[in-house]
Each structure stands twice: as C-alpha cells, then as structure tokens.
Design a protein around this motif. Structure first.
Motif: not given
Lengths: 373, 373, 373, 373
Positions: A272-274, A279, A371
């Motif tokens: 996962m990346r933002m 995400p 997030p």
C-alpha cells in the motif's frame, strides 16, 4: 440464503418453473426514491436472453418484464425524481413464459439425467416438475438478472461487469484483455483473438451433441472500503454463496483464489501507498476483500461452470421405477451454459453488493474512515 | 450468514477477540437428547490446538472448553441417554484466553499490514482491537471447531474428514491417498511420500520469515440424498459461504470444481446404476451435490488458503496517520495457516450439514424417496 | 418478520399496492406432495372478499387467485396424490386488481389522514403511492388469506377458526357462543342474539359517516403439544407479531390475556388430570401456550382493531406542504374493518402454526413426549 | 425471532439456565465507537436485581456482568471516544450464577406445575433442566436487561421508561401519574397514592402463598418519525413479539390498544397541527405508531403479566410417569412477577428500537422527510 430468498436488507425471493405460466421475483428492502422503469430492467434481460446466437438455446422468449408493485409516478415524482420511482415497498417483477413448446417429456419424466438435478429433486421431494427442468431450469436466472437490474440502481456509483475467460480448455490471454471487446462477440470474451478459437471449439462440441464447461470473471469497480462484515457475513462469503447458487456453478474464487495457495507471503500481500483519496494498493491479489470487508479496490471473483448435463450422447442411468436405462437428452440445449451465465454472475454480484451497502450503512452510518482523516 | 451468526435451524453465533478474556459460541437449535460432554468437544479442539509442532504458532493455549448452558444430567438422563444430554436450549461454549503474552503492539497498532484485514477494519469501524489480530485472529476458529463438535453429534451417521492436499506448489499424489496417513503427520497429509517434501519446504519458508498458501480437501460420507434446497439455500452454496468465511480462504470448489470448466458433458456427467440401497454413481464429479441437493454420494469440497500476511520481510504500507511506512511483522506466526485450517474446514462442513439435515427434516419429514420404492 | 416476509421454515412474502396491476405472495418452504388447487385457495378468498354486504367496502373485486408456480400435475401425481400437488418449490400466488375505480385522489395525495399511515410513510420514504392507501391498503390482506389457505393444508389436522366478539361497545355473550352461528350472519358473530344489535349499531355508524373498532377471537384446535420454542421464537410471540402486523390491529392477547393481570395464581393455573391421550387441562387460561410452547389445548388469541381512520367527519390535519388543513375522506370505506379482519386473523394464525410445525419437526423429529409414555 | 435470537441488524442471542454456571447474551451488529463499560450495563442490572424487597424473590444474586468481547480501549479511544468503546464486533456479556442454593427438586423434577411451562418443555424435548425453572426461569431476563443497556446507548436520543400500572385488580389513577414517583417505591408505581394499596394487597397475597398478575406500561420518547417497516417488519409487530416473549406475558397493546375497539373513528384519529419541527399530534391513541412506522410521538405499549404459577396452594396435576398428583411449590417465589418485569419491558423496547433505527438507516439513509421540508 433461505431456500428461495437471499440477502438481508436487500432481499430477493425468486419463484417459477421453466414451463409454468410465469416466473419472477420480489425485491424487498429497496431504498425509496430510486428512478426505476421496466425499460431499465428489460435492458439487462435482453442481454441475457437466449436465442441470440447459435451457441445458446434456440428457445425464443421475449422475456418481457412487468413491474407489478413497489413503484409510483405522479407529477410530484416527475418533478422530484424525474419520473417513476421506487417507494420502499416490495418490488414484484414478473416474466411470462410464452414459449413453452409442446414436446414429449415422457422419457425424462421418469428417468434421471446423469449430472442433472433430476434424481436429487426426486429423492428430496418425491414429486417434481420435469418439464424443461422445472425449478432447476436456467430460466430461473432471468429473475436474478431482473433483481440485479434493481440492485445496480441501488449502488449507482459501482460498475459491475463480467467476462467469459475460459471455455473448455481455452483460456483468454490476459495481456490482451479489453473490456470493450466483451460487447463485440456473443461470448462476452475480452480477448479478441480468442473469439474464433471458441467459435470453432463450440461448433465441434455442438455437432458432437456434447457440451463444455467455462469460467466467468466478474469485477465491481467503485466499491468503497468498509462493505461486508465479520465473520460469517463476510463480503466474500456472501459472494461465494450467491455465485455458487447459480445453476451449474462448481467453484468460486476471490482475487488470486486457488492460485494463492502456491504464493509466498511476499507475493500475496498487496502493498500500500497513500493516494489522494486514501490508500492505494500496488496489486490486487485480495480481490478487493480483506477480512471479509471491502478495501476500496475492485472486487474480483471467478466462477467455474460445469458443462450442461443435457447431451445427445447416451449415458447410463436409472429411472423412477428403479430400472437401469440408457438416456440421451434431445431438444434445445446450450452447448456451454457458462456463456449465458455471464449476466447472471453480474446480477448476483450486484445484489450482494447492494445488500452489503445497506447493511453497512445501517450499522455504521456509512462513513469511510480514512488514514489521516 | 448474518454478521457473526450462521445457519438457519442449527445456528452458530461466535464471539471473541484474540486478546480479550475469552472467546466462544452459542449453538442454538440443537436437537434435545444428544449425549454431549466437554470431553466430546475438547477432543476436537485438541486436534486444532496450536503449539503442537514447529510449523504452527508457538502460542501455548490449553483451549479448554466449558459448556455453560444447554445440557443436563440427572438419574433419568443417565438411564435414558447414558449421561449428560442436550436439552434443546442454547448451548453456550466458552474458551478462556490464557496466553495473552504481553508484547509491544505499538507498530501494528497504527500501521496496516499488507494483505491483512487491518485497513479494512479501520475503514469500516474507525476503531479496532489490533492485539493479536483481534476479531480477525485465527483464534476465532476455535469457536467454530467447538460448534462443529456439536454438529457432528447431530449428524451421527455422517463422517466428516479433511486433508491437506497442497502446500505452496507441492500437491499430493492422489494415487497414494490414504486417509489413515492423515493421523501420522502434523500436516493431515494423506500422501506419506509428500510429508518430507512439505517439511523441507516449510523449513525453508520459516527460515526466510516468509509464509505459504495451501489447499484443504474435505469429504462427508454418509449424507443421504435430499439435503439442501433450491435455489439460494443450496447445499453447495451454504458450504461455499461457510468455507469462504474461514480466515484466509480465497476459493471454494465442489466436486471437480474449476477442473469441470475444461470437461465435456460426457466427462462431467456421473453415470448411474441401481444398487441395493438406491442409485449408485460411477463417478463423483458432482461432489455429491446436484441442483443444490445431496445425492447420497460423498460431499466433496476444496478450499484454497492464502499465505498469512504476517511475515518478517519488510513490506510497503501506510498507517492511520496517512503516512507511508515499511512494515515487518514480528512475533509468533504460522508459516502456513492452511495446516491449522484443516479441523476448521471439517467443523464448518459439519455445521452446514447439521443445519441442512434439520431443515430437510422440517420441510419434508426427512424421508428419502428411492427409485422403485 | 423482515419487512414484507414472515416465517422461518414456512415463509410468506407479500407484495402489491391497492391500485397497482396486481398483488400477491410467494410461499416458500411448503412441504411437497400436498394437494393444492386454485379452488382450494379461492374458497378462503371468497369468504374475505369485500362487496358482500352493506357493512363492508362496496368495491367489487373478484379476487381471483392464480397459482403461478410450485405445483405440478401429471398422471403420476393424480395416481399418488389425487391431482395437482405442491412440489416443495416456491408457490407464487397472484390476484389482479380489476376494480381500480378512477377517482380523484388530489386531496389525500398531499394531505395526511389523521389516524392513517399517510404521514408515517411520507416521513419514512419521502414518496408514497396514496391511491387507495397503496401498500397500507387492506387489500394487502388478500395475499395473507391466500397464504393462509396453503398453511391450512400443511397443518391438515388443525382447525383454525375465528369469530368477531365485539363491535364498538357491544360484546357477545359467551354463554350463547355457537361456532355454527358464525356462518349465519355477515359478522362472523357466534352469538345469534347479538347480530341485530350490531346491525343497528353499524347502521348508525355508517349513516354518521363514522367508523367503529372491534375485537376478533381465534382458536386453533388440534395443535399437538410441543410447537414453538424458547425464548424469542415462542409460539405466542410469533402469533403476537403476526396478528399485530394486520392493518389496524392495536392489541393482541393469548388465553386470558389482560384479564389475567387481575387473577390470583390459583385462578390462573390450569389444573391437569390424565386423559387417554395425555394430560387433560381443567381450564385454558393459558390459551394453549405455556413457556412459548403449545400444550395440546386449543390455542386461543384475541386481536383488537381500531376504527378505520377514513371517515366523513372533517378532522384537523396537515399536508405535505406543511399547511394546516381540514380533511374528510370520501369514497368507499368499511365502517368496521374488524369484520373483514376475521379471515385474515385465521390466515395469519394458520401461517404461524404451519411454520411452528415445520420448525418443531426439524429440531426434534416431531415426536410428542407423553407422561407415562 | 429465531429460537433464542431476536433482531435483524441489532441482534441479541441469549443463553443460560437458572442453575447452570452462568447465563448471558451475545449482542451482534452494534455500531462501533460507542462508549461502553461494564458499569454502564451493571447500573441497569442492579435495578432489576432480585433481593431488593420483600415482594421479589429473596435469592441473592449480585448479577455482576462481564463484557467478554466487542469492546476496546487504548490511548486513541480515550482521546477520540473518552474511553472503552464498542468495535462493531459481537459483544459477549456473561453473568455468573452464584446463588444456586442447594435444595430438593425431587418433586418438580417429575411433576408438572399447573400454569408452568414444565409440561410443555417435557412434551417438546423429552428432557428438561427443572432446577429453578431451567431455561424458563425469569433469570434469563437478566440477559435481556444487559442487552437493553447496550441498546440504549445505540439510541442515545431516545428515553425508554416503564411503570407498573396495575397489580391484581388495583390500577393506578392516571390523573396522578408522575414518572418521578416510579423511583420512590419498590413497584415502579407512578401513582404515589396507590403504593400503600399495592403493599397491602401483596402482603395479603404473600401470606396466602398465592400470587397476582400485573400490567406494565412502557413509553419511548424521542423516537423520530420513520422507524419500522411494512408490512411484517412493523414496529408494533416487532414490539409485540419482543414483549410477548417475556416470561408470563399474556397480552400486548399499543397506544389505546384494546380500548380502541370501543372507539368511533372520530375518537380514535389523532388530529394533527404543524409545529416547529414537523407535525404535532393532538392525541396519541396510536401509541406513536401508524402503519407500523413511528410517527415521532411517544411510542407507548402495555404488557399484561399473569400471576406466577409457583404457589403454595396445592393444585391438581400429573407427573412424568402419567400419575395424577397434588402439587404445591415451595421455595422462593415472587408473589407478583410483573414487578420485576418492568426493567425487562424497558430493555426489550430499547432493543426493538435500536434494531428499527439501524434498519431504517440502512434502507433509507436515516433522513426524516418533513412536510414543507
């Protein structure tokens, strides 16, 4: 899933036999204020309809759907909602059976087709409507497609689409996958190069009076994170039940499915990346579901369909009198039921998602916690 | 399947987190007059228990079950039923969590393990018990095994047994299948020759801090024809949901399953002859289910499990603050969760069958209609 | 009871609005092999039908029911079962709305009748089919009566019958109770001497453009001991829900009901002696249910119905625009909806009992344990 | 309502017998992020607890509740939610039975108390836990009260409160109704002048070894318009089932209830005017529910409780051997079970409302459509 009903908040009850006067479904729990006409539903039924090619049953059914309840239109609804809308009460949909071709059922009336549900129905109920398969007929799936058309309206932001990815031993080449292609051939095939292979294969099968299995893949894009619930109301568990309930289905997998058995943990875990809206996943082995809850990625599933058991080749069987017989099934039959299953897989997926959406909104209010949010 | 309950007549509701004080289940709808002691249930839990080998979590849980309700014993029950029996009221089973090892959860408390349900739970609920996986922990499956032990008693004439048939890329050789072998190795492996291959493979995986997927096969022998119901309460649809609801499951197939997609109709249709007690099938591609109803053959299903996502290799992820992080999961973890899933697959199968039995008996009285009968 | 479905094993889903094309129900879970024709159902619908007297709505509906699925007839069923029988699949019943008299709904289209569900539907859904009451119409109860006709077949040994015991302030004299009388007057009145009193009262009410409440009593004779289940699936709890779900119902009581609040323990407890076929009770304050389980006595319940809210007397109300208005309801209306509720109360009772029977048979096999047995 | 579970979205499953090791419930579907501690629940249990006066059972149970799952607390939850909160997973609540006084059950072990569920349980199950009433014991209601405490948190804006309005023949004078008084006497009596009458009556009853019935009234203030659903999921139908499922309940009415049978349409229909926040009703004969949907008024219901059947006066009965006997029930018993039912009625009402709230939010999003809005 309770006999002939599925869903918890968005509930679908289907009824009807192949050669009865009609078949249909009741969709209960649909939100109010959703624009819905018969044409909205008919469009999806027309895609499913047999008689469109030489590789599906030649039975000619207009499959014209009628909405018998649950909608309303007056000046105010035209002004507020643009026309006829759902009222929140049960939506009854009916499709008349007009092509109940008169034929001779004397053989299958008493003998059990191998691979068919004939014997199982007899053993359970002691009586069965054998005409055209009765309740076991693939005609029942028309009601599913009708219900699915309503479900799509409930989850308006979600796109549900399916493709045929394998017929017999011939699987599509995923590197050539093009969703647009699925509308250019009678197989919902996403791989243009595979179409002629399948045509040839099916022609051989058809001429031999045989049949073949197939695999359907479905994806739902636009499902937000958070739908589904632990631990038995899992989104993938509900999907598995809904898809396995389709006639001739023998297997269901989510995301990487059976292939994940051979994976290492490193291969399997989608990193996962933002992104800007939460995400972003770098892969989708999960098929959009983790712990039974959607992740915001595309929900992806595959369903395996066995060959239809109605074939011309004589097979050994028994009959109701307990005698051993040889049986061959004459009449109109799809050489590959998997083809017509494509819209049904879409419809069942849409219904499961609509139900998950309403349940999620009920329990949590429908917020997605992000997030950094 | 409604959140944390499954079943219709034989209903199981499970509860509990990995690091809460206890976990358990309530079994409702169990018939009365069935002999049932804690030892009956404990025997199955002991088979499932972690800490039995180096290839399963080293957490030491006695997993001692207590029956809190639903049973009774006095002189009369001893005389009539041989001891303590079910009374027909809800059976509450509880297992205390004794080994909640104190440890540092600061990292996974805020970061999401790739491939794990961490993020999905956060997105849905906004709050989660991250200790040991909370509700997502495989410890929840202890409650399933306990419920399954009760279910086995309900369907006393049915034998439910499972085996591991693949770990990573290594599948058993079915020609060497021996059910007795499943008790001779820590993998429930039915192929004696495969055991050393798996041992070596898992040792490599374990040393690398990695993990691997697996496939479990289950069969239920002794199921009479007639259990299950069209068209959404199909036995295979219920099985699919129940098995897909197990942690880490990604695929379910019945009988020939996905392989049937490549079959011809002739290959697929299991031919029938008359035996002394009803029809005899010459093959079992159907996996004992046709039209969603049992046929009297063995019910056969397979479940694919992905590798556990808790691995030592650092993976890219994000945390609750929306920051990008690298994450590796320390602590006790199974290199192959599929191993411990074997008793869970058995338990879920037993529960689905017990439910199908009671529903069938309710609707029809439970008679099996036999050809010539 | 889930929106528009009730029952667990014997499940009824109804649909339809007063002025839509049709209304109906799907009965799922019905046992197979039960003789069932449209005439069987029509007989009960005819008893319920409006237009039979001056004290019920003058709307002329033939209420002709069609069976669209779930039954089958061929030579074998004629031989084994005597004709057309249920197959165990969903029974779809439909009644077309033929007398949707064209009229002006402009007033109630926007104003809320006091005491009617108009406002509640608007507040909940934001849109509603106000024609003839839409889903709130008593026409929905035709579907219940149709389902009840099927239920009666399932519990063939049980006689379910109801009577009107009070209209407005006039209650029957129980010492003159004669079930045969209920067929001799348009009120299902068991007290011949009360008929003229009610006629006079209703004539006064009708002339005044007013309406009146009523109380219905139902009994089910022949229910064996053991149906129902603790503690939320109690037979009386299920009955209470089913009866309270009937339009205009405001109260339900079992056995002595509210009167038991004034009883002493000595008065309340029905004493028992041994009969030839099990215990005999010397009274029936329990109404045939103890601890939620039938005792073998007659199951007895009473339901209170409020007066219809559609009256000619102007009443203060508000409309959708938020304006205060005076409203009087013109058109065809029953002065006493309780009269037409009698067959509906019977039908709902029959459905609850059919469901309880199948569930009991499912969990226990259906045996009744008798003292000394 | 399925055996021992009730509710659809907010689901409560209770378990436990009077003299088993413990009793409890599992609350499934509770929204996440709700502050919940054992003290929150204990407060309501303490109100219900026996042993508080000479008119309720002298059994001394601390009834200390433990939360075994479904909640979590860490620094973040303290910051965001103020402490321990629900996580959306099942909440398991357990109360240990500590005062299982050793006594002689030899008589009721085999003989059936008239008016008690003894015989019904025996007939259904063939085996029963007779100690202290087993599953039929009023102790089961402790689990309901615990669940109700959670439900109150879910519908935080709604106040649910109940009062005793009749004991034996003595009804309160509604003109003297004062809710504050309900906390000033051991009867939850809202009429201060009635307290001494009831005391005297109960003293007489107690000395005679007899018992008496009672009526409880409950109201829920703050329920917005729109909760509930036609036609079988009606709010009043669900309430009727929930309240009728309480031990010893024999009748349920909503609003004017049975009295409305004697009303004219003019008397019954609650007229409406416009207020600042939507319609205002000028009366509440409807009890806050029309067409099964809440109207925004107070939801009002009444429940009739029969006298307990455990009395000292000898009554004629039979035993398991089929012999006729005379039976008197010694031991600790409430002369009026209706008193202790007050908190139970509140709890069940709260649970039904919490479920209706979540279902309404699921189907519609939870908006209230207001006239002029």
């Amino acid at each position: 899933m309770s006999h002939n009903t599925f869903g918890h908040m968005f509930r679908v009850t289907t009824w009807g036999e192949s050669h009865g006067p009609a078949l249909g479904c009741v969709v209960d729990g649909c939100p109010p204020g959703i624009a819905l006409t018969e044409a909205d539903i008919q469009a999806w039924l027309d895609l499913r309809r047999p008689g469109q090619g030489k590789f599906v049953t030649q039975r000619q059914e207009p499959d014209a759907v009628r909405i018998l309840s649950g909608v309303f239109e007056d000046e105010r609804t035209r002004e507020l909602f643009g026309g006829q809308v759902t009222t929140g009460t049960p939506i009854s949909l009916m499709i008349e059976n007009v092509d109940q071709r008169s034929r001779d059922y004397s053989e299958i009336a008493t003998a059990f087709r191998p691979g068919h549900a004939d014997y199982a129905y007899f053993a359970k109920y002691g009586v069965r409507d054998y005409r055209g398969g009765g309740r076991q007929s693939a005609r029942e799936t028309a009601a599913r497609v009708a219900a699915g058309a309503v479900a799509r309206k409930v989850i308006a932001g979600v796109t549900v689409r399916a493709a045929l990815v394998q017929i017999g031993p011939h699987a599509v080449d995923r590197s050539r996958w093009d969703w647009d292609e699925t509308h250019n051939n009678p197989f919902w095939c996403p791989d243009a190069a595979m179409v002629s292979v399948w045509e040839e294969h099916l022609e051989t099968i058809r001429k031999a009076g045989s049949s073949t299995g197939a695999i359907v893949e479905v994806e739902a894009v636009g499902v937000p994170a958070g739908w589904g619930a632990p631990v038995y109301g899992k989104l993938d568990a509900e999907l598995a039940a809904a898809l396995m309930s389709i006639n001739a289905a023998k297997g269901v997998e989510i995301g990487a499915g059976f292939a994940s058995a051979a994976f290492t943990g490193e291969e399997n875990a989608d990193e996962m990346r933002m992104g800007n809206d939460g995400p972003v996943f770098l892969a989708n082995n999960a098929g959009g579901v983790l712990g039974g809850i959607s992740t915001g990625q595309a929900v992806v599933a595959r369903v395996a369909f066995k060959p239809t058991s109605s074939i011309l080749t004589p097979r050994r069987s028994v009959n109701e009198a307990g005698e051993e017989v040889e049986l061959r099934t004459k009449g109109r039959h799809d050489p590959c039921v998997g083809i017509r299953a494509v819209p049904v897989v879409e419809a069942m997926t849409a219904c499961v998602l609509a139900d998950a959406f309403l349940r999620h909104r009920g329990q949590t209010g429908g917020v997605v916690h992000q997030p950094g949010g």
